[in-house]
Scaffold this motif. Sequence first.
Motif: not given
Length: 408
Positions: A14-15, A53-58, A73-76, A229-231
């Motif tokens: 969802l973002g 899959e999730m959008p590109e992360l900040p 790690g970056r998403v965490a 599966y869902g990220e």
Amino acid sequence: MAAVVTGIGVACGLGHGKAAFRAGLFEAPDLFSELKREGREPAEGEASFLGVEMPELPEVLPTRLARSATLSGRVALTVLKEAWLEADLDAVDPERIGLVVGGSNLMSREQALAARDYAGRLSYLPPRHGHMFLDTDICGLCTSSYPIRGFSMTIGGASASGSVAVIQAMEAIRSGRVDVCIAMGALQDLSAYDLHAMRSLGAMGSARFADKPGKACRPMDADRDGFIYGEACAAVVLCRQGLTSKHKIYGELLGAGHVADGSRGPEPSSAGQVRAAKMALSDAGLGLADIDYVNGHATGTPAGDDAECETYRTLDLQHARINATKSILGHGLSAAGAIEVAAVLLQIREGRLHPTRNLENPLDPSFDWVGGEAVGHEIRHALKFSFGFGGIDTALVIGAPGTGARAR
């Protein structure tokens, strides 16, 4: 003693962030398609894998550090930043803050890519590969970026990892070990190897819905075909009661049950699930009649959903509203329990329940399922289930702010 939740951070299809998560939960858009991340390609002649899959992360890390951090790690770090700021943890003594990261074998896709890229030239392997694929590297990224000095640890519970992390954080608060504990369900970054194995096992959905991915994820529906599966990744901040003002509290963690049911693989055990629920209710000082909402584990696997419905029948939960968050997000595996706890807390705050996508023919129509539209509902006491391969059964009792007085 209840632990209260004062901060939430989320990332999923969802973002990034609670605003996108809250809006998407109640709108329930179709997020499902073929998985496109490098390293998730099907074998030649095989159908593509479906999921979210999730959008590109900040980017929240300096460029040099980001280069040596995995996607997990970056998403965490993105979800920790959101939860940390909302809970105003800069005002808390760092030695009174703990961190529990739920999940194991979290970075298998990037490990597979590294094995491919450095095959035949291992002398060029970056030294940081010696620790960057350890689950504890997420602890290191978090504690080196934020002043968490009480303790940090990772804990594996397969698909129940996020909920097991919440339970461990509750126990750390109750014992007085820390005043604040962050429970995180980490992103489980699956590789093509994992996806093939899950499909072969019969746990993940087949190619039956390849031409209509939006119909593939259908927990608790008679036409279910396996999990999709869902990220996802989520962090919830648990605090000792009295540490923060009441208006900042999302809800109270009143009770928990965590049992082993004696199975090795994906075989579900309704008896174990019932035992976990009764343990959680006893811990909360509540009865089954007090539960007005159930957030199911509800993966969409044939055996899993059947066993879970049997659990509902044994517990006589026909009076409670029930929905399935995985129908919207897909199955986040290690992150599922944590992001679904976040979904429960946001539904408590909103006073309404999110839809269950694709619930066209419920397995058992005697239950009060939430169908394809969001509905208004005041939640006082919720029961949250999470189960994992290896015979891991958990249940959490979550109360609206101020409803835990009876339990204390």
